[in-house]
Scaffold this active site. Structure first.
Site, PDB file in Angstrom:
ATOM      1  N   VAL A  70       0.846  -1.193   0.000  1.00 14.56           N
ATOM      2  CA  VAL A  70       0.000   0.000   0.000  1.00 14.56           C
ATOM      3  C   VAL A  70       0.885   1.248   0.000  1.00 14.56           C
ATOM      4  O   VAL A  70       1.977   1.251   0.567  1.00 14.56           O
ATOM      5  CB  VAL A  70      -0.972   0.013   1.206  1.00 14.56           C
ATOM      6  CG1 VAL A  70      -0.222   0.036   2.518  1.00 14.56           C
ATOM      7  CG2 VAL A  70      -1.952   1.177   1.125  1.00 14.56           C
ATOM      8  N   CYS A  71       0.398   2.287  -0.662  1.00 18.26           N
ATOM      9  CA  CYS A  71       1.027   3.608  -0.624  1.00 18.26           C
ATOM     10  C   CYS A  71      -0.104   4.636  -0.606  1.00 18.26           C
ATOM     11  O   CYS A  71      -1.234   4.311  -0.263  1.00 18.26           O
ATOM     12  CB  CYS A  71       1.985   3.819  -1.800  1.00 18.26           C
ATOM     13  SG  CYS A  71       1.171   3.889  -3.402  1.00 18.26           S
ATOM     14  N   ARG A  72       0.164   5.847  -1.002  1.00 19.72           N
ATOM     15  CA  ARG A  72      -0.870   6.887  -0.978  1.00 19.72           C
ATOM     16  C   ARG A  72      -1.945   6.631  -2.038  1.00 19.72           C
ATOM     17  O   ARG A  72      -3.129   6.666  -1.748  1.00 19.72           O
ATOM     18  CB  ARG A  72      -0.242   8.270  -1.175  1.00 19.72           C
ATOM     19  CG  ARG A  72      -1.239   9.413  -1.036  1.00 19.72           C
ATOM     20  CD  ARG A  72      -0.605  10.757  -1.288  1.00 19.72           C
ATOM     21  NE  ARG A  72      -0.207  10.939  -2.667  1.00 19.72           N
ATOM     22  CZ  ARG A  72      -1.034  11.321  -3.647  1.00 19.72           C
ATOM     23  NH1 ARG A  72      -2.277  11.570  -3.396  1.00 19.72           N
ATOM     24  NH2 ARG A  72      -0.580  11.445  -4.882  1.00 19.72           N
ATOM     25  N   MET A  99      -4.031   4.480   0.151  1.00 21.09           N
ATOM     26  CA  MET A  99      -4.629   5.071   1.352  1.00 21.09           C
ATOM     27  C   MET A  99      -5.696   6.105   1.016  1.00 21.09           C
ATOM     28  O   MET A  99      -6.554   6.392   1.843  1.00 21.09           O
ATOM     29  CB  MET A  99      -3.537   5.690   2.228  1.00 21.09           C
ATOM     30  CG  MET A  99      -2.614   4.681   2.881  1.00 21.09           C
ATOM     31  SD  MET A  99      -3.462   3.475   3.936  1.00 21.09           S
ATOM     32  CE  MET A  99      -3.946   4.508   5.311  1.00 21.09           C
TER      33      MET A  99
END
Length: 104
Positions: A70-72, A99
């Protein structure tokens, strides 16, 4: 015809992951955002490994272990999945939308 690495990256939705977690499943979630980004919040139980540290850390995980990145927004985590696929990992997944889409 040979598939590209890009074609082999599985994406999971935030809703799918949140539902699994509500059922008691504890998938290994790896957050590749920078320190200042995770300071705003992380998925409970996620492991923080900034993208720059990924190549120093991946040997700690099993190549068949399910890893959800996961990242932004989902771009860096997709790239992390591509890198791990190239070094032989079989069960890497990208959290679609990152996110920005996480609401659990």
């Amino acid at each position: 015809m040979q598939q590209s690495v890009r074609d082999r990256i599985v994406e999971v939705t935030p809703a799918e992951v949140a539902a699994r977690m509500k059922r008691g499943d504890q998938p290994k979630i790896i957050d590749v955002r920078e320190d200042f980004e995770v300071a705003e919040g992380m998925i409970e139980g996620a492991l923080h490994v900034p993208m720059a540290d990924l190549l120093d850390t991946y040997q700690e995980w099993g190549q068949d272990e399910e890893l959800i990145f996961v990242c932004r927004s989902g771009r860096r985590s997709f790239a992390a999945c591509q890198v791990l696929k190239l070094v032989g990992f079989q069960n890497v997944k990208n959290l679609a939308g990152g996110m920005k889409q996480w609401q659990a």
